[in-house]
Design an enzyme around this catalytic site. Structure first.
Site, mmCIF file in Angstrom:
data_model
loop_
_atom_site.group_PDB
_atom_site.id
_atom_site.type_symbol
_atom_site.label_atom_id
_atom_site.label_comp_id
_atom_site.label_asym_id
_atom_site.label_seq_id
_atom_site.Cartn_x
_atom_site.Cartn_y
_atom_site.Cartn_z
ATOM 1 N N HIS A 17 0.772 -1.161 0.157
ATOM 2 C CA HIS A 17 -0.201 -0.182 -0.119
ATOM 3 C C HIS A 17 0.988 1.027 0.113
ATOM 4 O O HIS A 17 0.249 2.204 -0.781
ATOM 5 C CB HIS A 17 -0.711 0.034 1.227
ATOM 6 C CG HIS A 17 -1.895 -1.080 1.323
ATOM 7 N ND1 HIS A 17 -2.085 -1.742 2.410
ATOM 8 C CD2 HIS A 17 -2.970 -1.310 0.509
ATOM 9 C CE1 HIS A 17 -3.118 -2.675 2.196
ATOM 10 N NE2 HIS A 17 -3.572 -2.314 1.113
ATOM 11 N N LYS A 41 -17.798 -5.835 8.479
ATOM 12 C CA LYS A 41 -16.484 -6.616 8.634
ATOM 13 C C LYS A 41 -16.212 -6.575 10.032
ATOM 14 O O LYS A 41 -16.538 -5.403 10.775
ATOM 15 C CB LYS A 41 -15.543 -6.009 7.605
ATOM 16 C CG LYS A 41 -15.593 -6.592 6.194
ATOM 17 C CD LYS A 41 -14.266 -6.431 5.590
ATOM 18 C CE LYS A 41 -14.444 -6.777 4.079
ATOM 19 N NZ LYS A 41 -13.545 -6.392 3.180
ATOM 20 N N ARG A 90 -1.798 -6.027 -8.147
ATOM 21 C CA ARG A 90 -0.542 -6.865 -7.857
ATOM 22 C C ARG A 90 -0.487 -7.872 -8.750
ATOM 23 O O ARG A 90 0.743 -8.202 -9.342
ATOM 24 C CB ARG A 90 -0.820 -7.565 -6.492
ATOM 25 C CG ARG A 90 -0.843 -6.601 -5.143
ATOM 26 C CD ARG A 90 -1.173 -7.210 -3.918
ATOM 27 N NE ARG A 90 -2.762 -7.537 -4.262
ATOM 28 C CZ ARG A 90 -3.579 -8.364 -3.279
ATOM 29 N NH1 ARG A 90 -3.139 -8.413 -2.209
ATOM 30 N NH2 ARG A 90 -4.724 -8.450 -3.594
ATOM 31 N N SER A 129 -3.143 -7.686 2.964
ATOM 32 C CA SER A 129 -3.334 -7.599 4.441
ATOM 33 C C SER A 129 -3.655 -8.778 5.182
ATOM 34 O O SER A 129 -3.237 -8.895 6.275
ATOM 35 C CB SER A 129 -4.485 -6.306 4.696
ATOM 36 O OG SER A 129 -4.195 -5.374 4.226
HETATM 37 O O1 PNS Z 1 -8.775 -2.575 0.318
HETATM 38 P P1 PNS Z 1 -9.977 -3.220 -0.542
HETATM 39 O O2 PNS Z 1 -10.695 -4.111 0.695
HETATM 40 O O3 PNS Z 1 -9.898 -4.018 -1.569
HETATM 41 O O4 PNS Z 1 -10.813 -1.805 -0.759
HETATM 42 C C1 PNS Z 1 -12.112 -2.065 -1.509
HETATM 43 C C2 PNS Z 1 -13.041 -0.599 -1.428
HETATM 44 C C3 PNS Z 1 -12.942 0.152 -0.121
HETATM 45 C C4 PNS Z 1 -12.118 0.239 -2.477
HETATM 46 C C5 PNS Z 1 -14.433 -0.822 -2.014
HETATM 47 O O5 PNS Z 1 -14.803 -1.993 -1.178
HETATM 48 C C6 PNS Z 1 -15.327 0.270 -1.744
HETATM 49 O O6 PNS Z 1 -15.013 1.351 -2.526
HETATM 50 N N1 PNS Z 1 -16.319 0.301 -0.993
HETATM 51 C C7 PNS Z 1 -17.193 1.274 -0.846
HETATM 52 C C8 PNS Z 1 -18.464 0.858 -1.433
HETATM 53 C C9 PNS Z 1 -18.626 1.192 -3.133
HETATM 54 O O7 PNS Z 1 -18.487 2.414 -3.282
HETATM 55 N N2 PNS Z 1 -18.777 0.067 -3.646
HETATM 56 C C10 PNS Z 1 -18.427 0.151 -5.025
HETATM 57 C C11 PNS Z 1 -19.644 -0.053 -5.703
HETATM 58 S S1 PNS Z 1 -19.773 -2.057 -5.641
#
Ligand code: PNS
Length: 162
Positions: A17, A41, A90, A129
């Site tokens: 990150h 979560k 990645r 993570s």
């Molecule tokens: O580190 P991650 O868990 O891969 O990040 C995922 C994240 C936070 C980018 C994604 O889950 C997100 O943007 N969630 C907020 C809800 C949203 O806007 N979802 C997109 C439409 S499904």
């Protein structure tokens, strides 16, 4: 001024990150790293702890700001007048999920939020993570995966649990 948002769970922030943060900060004038507050979560670190970790790790990067959000990313981005989201890729296994996320955000935002992908530096391509938490839980060495102060915080969480 070109601004971007880097959203994620960051539970916890890894060196992968941090690599994306540093590289994005050199491309954009301002980068807001924002932590998703997902009540469904059960994270290892609270949102406040994750924000603190990111703040400490980026204290020498003056154009990086740390924040948190709940709900849809497109709403967060619109309320901050940001039109670019940064995500790290990645490996090809990330691609399907990231493509779906990027397309959904672009569609939902009526083309107001685009996604820029940075390919993670090869030395961090294996990192996640979840694997860092699992390695730490079973007593493995996480020093190549996270900054030293984050490793200490993770070990503190797992003390007496394994
Ligand atoms: O580190 P991650 O868990 O891969 O990040 C995922 C994240 C936070 C980018 C994604 O889950 C997100 O943007 N969630 C907020 C809800 C949203 O806007 N979802 C997109 C439409 S499904």
């Amino acid at each position: 001024m070109k601004r971007a948002v880097y959203p994620g769970s960051f539970d916890p922030m890894t060196l992968g990150h941090l690599d994306v943060i540093k590289r994005a900060a050199s491309i954009f004038d301002e980068l807001i790293v924002t932590v998703l507050n997902n009540k469904e979560k059960s994270p290892l670190f609270s949102v406040e702890e994750r924000v603190n970790i990111l703040e400490t790790a980026t204290k020498d990067l003056p154009n990086v700001k740390i924040d948190s959000f709940s709900g849809l990313l497109i709403n967060y981005a619109a309320s901050h007048d940001i039109h670019v989201s940064v995500r790290g890729l990645r490996a090809v296994t990330d691609f399907e999920y990231e493509l779906q996320l990027a397309q959904t955000n672009r569609q939902l935002s009526h083309e107001q939020l685009d996604t820029v992908f940075l390919t993670t530096s090869l030395e961090y391509a294996y990192l996640s993570s979840s694997s860092v938490k699992e390695i730490a839980y079973f007593g493995g060495d996480i020093s190549p995966c996270v900054p030293g102060f984050v490793a200490d915080l993770i070990h503190e969480k797992f003390k007496g649990r394994a």
